[in-house]
Design an enzyme around this catalytic site. Sequence first.
Site, PDB file in Angstrom:
ATOM      1  N   HIS A 230       4.648  -6.912  -6.535  1.00 17.77           N
ATOM      2  CA  HIS A 230       4.821  -8.215  -5.887  1.00 17.77           C
ATOM      3  C   HIS A 230       3.497  -8.969  -5.926  1.00 17.77           C
ATOM      4  O   HIS A 230       2.446  -8.370  -6.173  1.00 17.77           O
ATOM      5  CB  HIS A 230       5.251  -8.035  -4.415  1.00 17.77           C
ATOM      6  CG  HIS A 230       4.189  -7.359  -3.586  1.00 17.77           C
ATOM      7  ND1 HIS A 230       4.011  -5.986  -3.576  1.00 17.77           N
ATOM      8  CD2 HIS A 230       3.229  -7.858  -2.762  1.00 17.77           C
ATOM      9  CE1 HIS A 230       3.007  -5.679  -2.781  1.00 17.77           C
ATOM     10  NE2 HIS A 230       2.496  -6.796  -2.274  1.00 17.77           N
ATOM     11  N   ASP A 232       1.232 -11.538  -3.258  1.00 22.08           N
ATOM     12  CA  ASP A 232       1.223 -11.847  -1.830  1.00 22.08           C
ATOM     13  C   ASP A 232       1.435 -13.350  -1.633  1.00 22.08           C
ATOM     14  O   ASP A 232       0.876 -14.161  -2.374  1.00 22.08           O
ATOM     15  CB  ASP A 232      -0.115 -11.420  -1.201  1.00 22.08           C
ATOM     16  CG  ASP A 232      -0.295  -9.900  -1.222  1.00 22.08           C
ATOM     17  OD1 ASP A 232       0.705  -9.174  -1.358  1.00 22.08           O
ATOM     18  OD2 ASP A 232      -1.452  -9.441  -1.103  1.00 22.08           O
ATOM     19  N   HIS A 287       0.762  -6.805  -8.010  1.00 21.42           N
ATOM     20  CA  HIS A 287       0.269  -5.467  -7.677  1.00 21.42           C
ATOM     21  C   HIS A 287       1.361  -4.622  -7.053  1.00 21.42           C
ATOM     22  O   HIS A 287       2.404  -5.141  -6.627  1.00 21.42           O
ATOM     23  CB  HIS A 287      -0.945  -5.560  -6.739  1.00 21.42           C
ATOM     24  CG  HIS A 287      -0.685  -6.326  -5.474  1.00 21.42           C
ATOM     25  ND1 HIS A 287      -0.575  -7.698  -5.436  1.00 21.42           N
ATOM     26  CD2 HIS A 287      -0.490  -5.913  -4.199  1.00 21.42           C
ATOM     27  CE1 HIS A 287      -0.340  -8.095  -4.200  1.00 21.42           C
ATOM     28  NE2 HIS A 287      -0.272  -7.022  -3.424  1.00 21.42           N
ATOM     29  N   ARG A 297      -1.206   8.390   2.376  1.00 18.87           N
ATOM     30  CA  ARG A 297      -2.113   7.258   2.156  1.00 18.87           C
ATOM     31  C   ARG A 297      -1.801   6.143   3.155  1.00 18.87           C
ATOM     32  O   ARG A 297      -0.632   5.880   3.453  1.00 18.87           O
ATOM     33  CB  ARG A 297      -1.945   6.727   0.729  1.00 18.87           C
ATOM     34  CG  ARG A 297      -2.744   5.488   0.419  1.00 18.87           C
ATOM     35  CD  ARG A 297      -2.732   5.191  -1.079  1.00 18.87           C
ATOM     36  NE  ARG A 297      -3.548   4.037  -1.377  1.00 18.87           N
ATOM     37  CZ  ARG A 297      -3.081   2.791  -1.421  1.00 18.87           C
ATOM     38  NH1 ARG A 297      -1.795   2.545  -1.218  1.00 18.87           N
ATOM     39  NH2 ARG A 297      -3.894   1.784  -1.673  1.00 18.87           N
TER      40      ARG A 297
END
Length: 371
Positions: A230, A232, A287, A297
């Site tokens: 996607h 941002d 990204h 994570r």
Amino acid sequence: MHLKLSDAFKSHPVNLQLKHPDFNSLHELPDSYAWTNNDDHYPSFLTSFGADDSVPVIDLSDTNALKLTGHACKTWGVFQVTNHGIQQKLLDDIESAGKSLFSLTVQQKLKAARSPDGISGYGFARISSFFKKLMWSEGFTIVGSPVDHFRQLWPQDYDKFCNIIEEYEKEMKMLAGRLMWLMLGSLGISMEDIKWAGSKGEFKGASAALQLNSYPACPEPDRAMGLAAHTDSTLLTILYQSNTSGLQVLREGTGWVTVPPMPGALVINVGDLFHIISNGLYPSVLHRAVVNRTQHRLSIAYLFGPPASIQISPLSKLVGPSHPPLYRPISWNEYLGTKAKHFNKALSSVRLCAPLNSLVDVNDHNSVKVG
Ligand SMILES: C=C1C[C@]23C[C@@]1(O)CC[C@H]2[C@@]12CCC[C@@](C)(C(=O)O1)[C@H]2[C@@H]3C(=O)O
Ligand SMILES: O=C(O)CCC(=O)C(=O)O
Ligand SMILES: [Fe+2]
């Protein structure tokens, strides 16, 4: 009408599966989490192993930082920053707050679930509704005060967690302002060109969201997706990814490039709204986050944008007879609604003129050319 950022999805409710999985109890990957290339808009085979192309790292105390920032924004739409002034202690504190949050039981977390038309709270990433498969992650979004949700999660010591969030947001807002002036300065834009930045250029009325992302260790990481590709919907995003890798950016001609975690560094993404105000000069970076077999994570994204209901448009200094405006004016709230409806076609839906050759329009991700 003065809408707040938290009103953005009132007319775009999304009903994501309310029942959340207990990732720790899943010892093999359920089919609902197994992605094939057909499930992703941007297939995995584009991953570049050992590519010598790496995301720029900029030392903010470097006298050349303005020029380096301009080059990084233009060629990558993403860069890492060091010497940014955020204390490691604060980064550690927000990381451990995030870890406490995600290690609560599913029942506890669901007490702070995001409502279908709301912006804040616990849940899957909003973009999940555009995919048939589920993502191997959970998130918590904070817009405005987290106190109501945090009181549900930690009835005894919510205050401690609220203070950390408040301090983090205060520091991030200042850094976002500094980065904005670097990015704008690199385009020849100064304080008088951005009225909503205020007389001292401190971006007082800006809006922001804080997104905590958790990616549990995954039994079959190669078939799972942490957070699908996607861009941002922001002016810029400041991401802290601590010491576990997982963030990848799509590089034209190369493929997916991992952004390696660097101790104390922060990742800066150019967002869709900056792409708009720069009249297409700076691409918003595509990204995604991948997962791994052994390590949990956590990432923390500060999503920075203009006041929710002011109109932003290509900056007049960047527009002229040979550079017509590429996008129509739009507010952040309206853009978030557009993203909720059209996802990766949101930018092209506000575009005024079609690119001359869509094969080379890096922000038309349906036609992006990768080698
Ligand atoms: C302001 C926002 C941007 C965001 C949607 C949100 O309302 C708050 C969460 C943000 C986030 C974080 C994870 C990826 C993303 C695409 C998503 O689903 O939620 C972004 C949204 C965005 O940038 O469009
Ligand atoms: O976890 C990551 O590295 C990416 C998170 C992200 O892209 C986001 O929160 O918008
Ligand atoms: Fe993102």
